[in-house]
Scaffold this active site. Structure first.
Site, PDB file in Angstrom:
ATOM      1  N   GLY A  34       0.816  -1.214   0.000  1.00  0.00           N
ATOM      2  CA  GLY A  34       0.000   0.000   0.000  1.00  0.00           C
ATOM      3  C   GLY A  34       0.844   1.256   0.000  1.00  0.00           C
ATOM      4  N   HIS A  37       2.461   4.793  -4.847  1.00  0.00           N
ATOM      5  CA  HIS A  37       3.027   5.969  -5.501  1.00  0.00           C
ATOM      6  C   HIS A  37       3.231   5.623  -6.979  1.00  0.00           C
ATOM      7  CE1 HIS A  37       6.680   3.648  -5.222  1.00  0.00           C
ATOM      8  NE2 HIS A  37       6.613   3.628  -3.900  1.00  0.00           N
ATOM      9  N   HIS A  40       4.679   2.201  -7.924  1.00  0.00           N
ATOM     10  CA  HIS A  40       3.721   1.091  -7.935  1.00  0.00           C
ATOM     11  C   HIS A  40       2.836   1.169  -9.193  1.00  0.00           C
ATOM     12  CE1 HIS A  40       4.122   1.484  -3.383  1.00  0.00           C
ATOM     13  NE2 HIS A  40       4.482   0.235  -3.604  1.00  0.00           N
ATOM     14  N   GLY A 150       9.545  -3.869  -8.637  1.00  0.00           N
ATOM     15  CA  GLY A 150      10.405  -2.761  -9.045  1.00  0.00           C
ATOM     16  C   GLY A 150      11.880  -3.094  -8.863  1.00  0.00           C
ATOM     17  N   LYS A 152      13.827  -1.005  -7.876  1.00  0.00           N
ATOM     18  CA  LYS A 152      14.179  -0.230  -6.673  1.00  0.00           C
ATOM     19  C   LYS A 152      14.603  -1.178  -5.535  1.00  0.00           C
ATOM     20  CE  LYS A 152      13.390   2.833  -3.161  1.00  0.00           C
ATOM     21  NZ  LYS A 152      13.191   1.894  -2.085  1.00  0.00           N
ATOM     22  N   GLN A 156      15.397  -7.794  -3.462  1.00  0.00           N
ATOM     23  CA  GLN A 156      14.109  -8.488  -3.331  1.00  0.00           C
ATOM     24  C   GLN A 156      13.705  -9.143  -4.652  1.00  0.00           C
ATOM     25  OE1 GLN A 156      10.414  -7.024  -1.198  1.00  0.00           O
ATOM     26  NE2 GLN A 156       9.955  -6.211  -3.206  1.00  0.00           N
ATOM     27  N   ILE A 179      11.273   4.247 -10.484  1.00  0.00           N
ATOM     28  CA  ILE A 179      10.722   5.569 -10.831  1.00  0.00           C
ATOM     29  C   ILE A 179      11.249   6.575  -9.805  1.00  0.00           C
ATOM     30  CG2 ILE A 179       8.601   6.909 -11.227  1.00  0.00           C
ATOM     31  CD1 ILE A 179       8.953   4.610 -13.227  1.00  0.00           C
ATOM     32  N   ARG A 190       8.114   4.874   2.043  1.00  0.00           N
ATOM     33  CA  ARG A 190       8.751   5.450   3.231  1.00  0.00           C
ATOM     34  C   ARG A 190       9.063   6.934   3.077  1.00  0.00           C
ATOM     35  NH1 ARG A 190      10.343   1.169   6.630  1.00  0.00           N
ATOM     36  NH2 ARG A 190      10.311  -0.763   5.463  1.00  0.00           N
TER      37      ARG A 190
END
Ligand code: PAF
Length: 281
Positions: A34, A37, A40, A150, A152, A156, A179, A190
């Site tokens: 959730g 931004h 996502h 992502g 980013k 992960q 992005i 965050r």
């Protein structure tokens, strides 16, 4: 523009996806926690472009937080999230309660070794077990054929790709570009926790990483570039740098020169918020 149907339970989700499977349709899942931004939303766009059906999941996964305060203050903005998704005409927003993911007696952990020993894995004990376990659950619950993550969170992405391959999950994992805001700060849920002042300092992390990449391209020694960048970040107001590493893109092994496809990875603290970023070099 209608907000997506919100599903809260596994039986409701299964009832929806059963028909899609019967028709042979592809299902893309975008797993999130959730506070959506544009990063996502770019994953949602990629899923829409590739798949017949798209499910976005929102679940703030307690098992991947090694710090209870971090879990407590993680932003929760479901109403806004649903509104942001309205323009994409996705097929479902799956926002399960914890009991749908971890029912009473839940006793299984999915753990990926090797890739998780370093960086986020070393600094956040148990984090990747939580990520791997919840992603496995979300993949099987949604019965998705494709999942979108992502770059980013590059470590992960590697961990999830590995687990899907090792467990023969019938799903393709797609990595999508990071992005950034106009000043270079990588979008992250965050960032909402940064004060106005901290927000002005935050882009320094990306600036320093770009500076290192330029230095490497000119043949400068990584260790010196790293030491100088950490000192400048601390002078700018960062209170600690967990790591600023040069690593191989495939197995995340440490490098001192980018002799194979490599990335720079950073995690640093600013005003109590932990920022992470990575770029290709
Ligand atoms: O990247 C995230 O938001 C989370 O780690 C994920 C993949 C949704 C698993 O909880």
């Amino acid at each position: 523009m209608t907000p997506p149907p919100i599903l809260r339970t596994l039986p409701d989700l299964r009832a929806l996806t059963r028909g899609w499977h019967r028709q042979g349709e592809t299902i893309g899942v975008v797993p999130t926690m959730g506070a959506l931004h544009d990063g996502h939303l770019s994953l949602v766009e990629a899923a829409k472009a590739r798949c017949d059906r798209v499910i976005v999941t929102i679940f703030v996964n307690p098992k991947q937080f090694n710090n209870p305060d971090d879990l407590a203050r993680y932003p929760r903005t479901e109403e806004d999230d649903a509104a942001k998704l309205a323009r994409f005409s996705i097929d479902a927003l799956y926002a399960p309660g914890a009991e749908q993911i971890y029912p009473d007696g839940f006793a299984t952990t999915v753990s990926v070794s090797g890739l998780t020993d370093v960086m986020e894995g070393a600094h956040r004990p148990g984090h990747f077990d939580g990520v791997a376990t919840v992603c496995t659950k979300l993949f099987t619950q949604t019965s998705a054929t494709d999942a979108f993550f992502g770059d980013k969170d590059f470590q992960q992405l590697q961990v999830v790709t590995r687990l899907a391959r090792d467990l023969d999950l019938p799903i393709t994992i797609h990595g999508c570009p990071t992005i950034r805001d106009i000043d270079g700060l990588a979008l992250s849920s965050r960032n909402l926790l940064l004060s106005d002042r901290a927000r002005t300092i935050a882009p320094r992390l990306f600036e320093e990483m770009e500076g290192i990449a330029e230095g490497l391209a000119k043949g400068q020694a990584f260790e010196e570039l790293q030491r100088a960048a950490i000192a400048r970040l601390e002078r700018a107001g960062f209170t600690g740098v967990d790591y600023l590493d040069l690593r191989a893109a495939d197995d995340l092994s440490q490098l001192d020169t980018p002799t194979r496809p490599a990335r720079l990875f950073a995690a640093a603290w600013l005003a109590g918020v932990r920022l992470i970023d990575n770029i290709a070099v």
